[in-house]
Design an enzyme around this catalytic site. Sequence first.
Site, PDB file in Angstrom:
ATOM      1  N   GLU A 137      -5.674  -8.101  -0.772  1.00  0.00           N
ATOM      2  CA  GLU A 137      -6.340  -7.829   0.506  1.00  0.00           C
ATOM      3  C   GLU A 137      -7.795  -7.495   0.233  1.00  0.00           C
ATOM      4  OE1 GLU A 137      -4.700  -5.011   3.287  1.00  0.00           O
ATOM      5  OE2 GLU A 137      -2.634  -5.526   2.756  1.00  0.00           O
TER       6      GLU A 137
ATOM      7  N   GLU B  87       0.834  -1.212   0.000  1.00  0.00           N
ATOM      8  CA  GLU B  87       0.000   0.000   0.000  1.00  0.00           C
ATOM      9  C   GLU B  87       0.868   1.262   0.000  1.00  0.00           C
ATOM     10  OE1 GLU B  87      -4.211  -1.463   1.918  1.00  0.00           O
ATOM     11  OE2 GLU B  87      -2.812  -0.472   3.272  1.00  0.00           O
TER      12      GLU B  87
END
Length: 474
Positions: free
Chosen positions: A372, A180
């Site tokens: 995710e 991320e």
Amino acid sequence: MSSFPQGFLWGGALAANQSEGAWREGGKGLTTVDTIPHGAGRMPVKLGLEKRFTLRDDEFYPSHQAIDFYHRYKEDIALMAEMGFTVFRTSIAWSRIYPKGDELTPNPEGIAFYRALFEECKKYNIEPLVTLCHFDVPMHLVVEYGSWRNRKMVEFFTRYARTCFEAFDGLVKYWLTFNEINIMLHSPFSGAGLVFEEGENQDQVKYQAAHHELVASALATRIAHEVNPQNQVGCMLAGGNFYPWSCKPEDVWAALEKDRENLFFIDVQARGAYPAYSARVFREKGINIEKAPEDDDILKNTVDFVSFSYYASRCASAEMNSQNTSAANVVKSLKNPYISASEWGWGIDPLGLRITMNMMYDRYQKPLFLVENGLGAKDVVEANGEINDDYRITYLREHIQAMGEAIADGVPLIGYTTWGCIDLVSASTGEMSKRYGFVYVDRDDAGNGTLDRKRKKSFWWYKKVIASNGADLA
């Protein structure tokens, strides 16, 4: 009939800093997450607004023990194998391999641990998908060098990356460089080890640090392909489109700007150059990126695939401010009245996943990997020991259906790893009660509990999903 291709990778994801514990065992050095407390003091440290380089006796640090995956990984991987996983995403704690981060030789105990972990995966024909840097910077690099604001980090990271590619060659072929990467804009200390001095241009610090990470990522990608041409390297985005709050043109523009802010990093990693729009953004924010002469050539080493997390979509308007955006997530958003929300205020939007996947493939023309996706919720252990998490099953079912629709739209997707396949410490809040897993871990927010594992109702459901290659979602 399943819309998922043969060989599609099904599994789940954990991160070292949220699961391993054993924070000073096996030669491991102190890392950024080890200094982030649970409770009221958490957010100022996460955001880099409070310089906290030493631990306090009166605070609880959830990462220190986490769910003790370090000692229990064989039991946990056996549970994954029982569900039928064909892929398991985890991360390497940088400070287990290089405890301080700037050493010239790695820690053999750290290498031995991860070799054993990946060999355990292979025993069950589970493919490891490994993130090199998942919100996890050695604290020595923060204190001594200022973390990613310093160009020297490129050298330290690429040495670490090469060590991993060589030490685990033949065991790991799917790699992610930074988890991320866009979160450094929103949570700078947890995202990239950044702490700010009073009065400095925070945007300058963040984007200069981002440049160093982007160069390091491109070099790591090149090294991975040199070590083994079969290696597949991906970038990783905290995904989810911004919807315009209304059809007012100013709101549409605000949403486009927010999407660009989010996608900037992946634009560089997947396309190999800074996007055209970045010049104006930097100019207006007073940002001057210092580049070495070779950097633009280095950035041409693009990733093989684009991985991303997806939990929620977001809404943006020209009038967004601190009063009307949710505090539930570090990425600010207006509340969408057309969708429901989780207990933690995250909008639940399965169609948003299909929209995001189509947008990303249109933009990058590279295979995607959803690494995710999941629902943080409070689970209750019934008197008979059962954990009936039907709300999680519903969430995952609807998102897997949306994923299947995107595949039918023509989007190539390598695989799917649900977040927190075993309950772990929440990255955002530090809570254990914000649970994501198919496997319940007996531990509370204060660190009490046996750490025993227990299968939830969703465990058996996901096992059926995998066995049917996504065809049986009932």
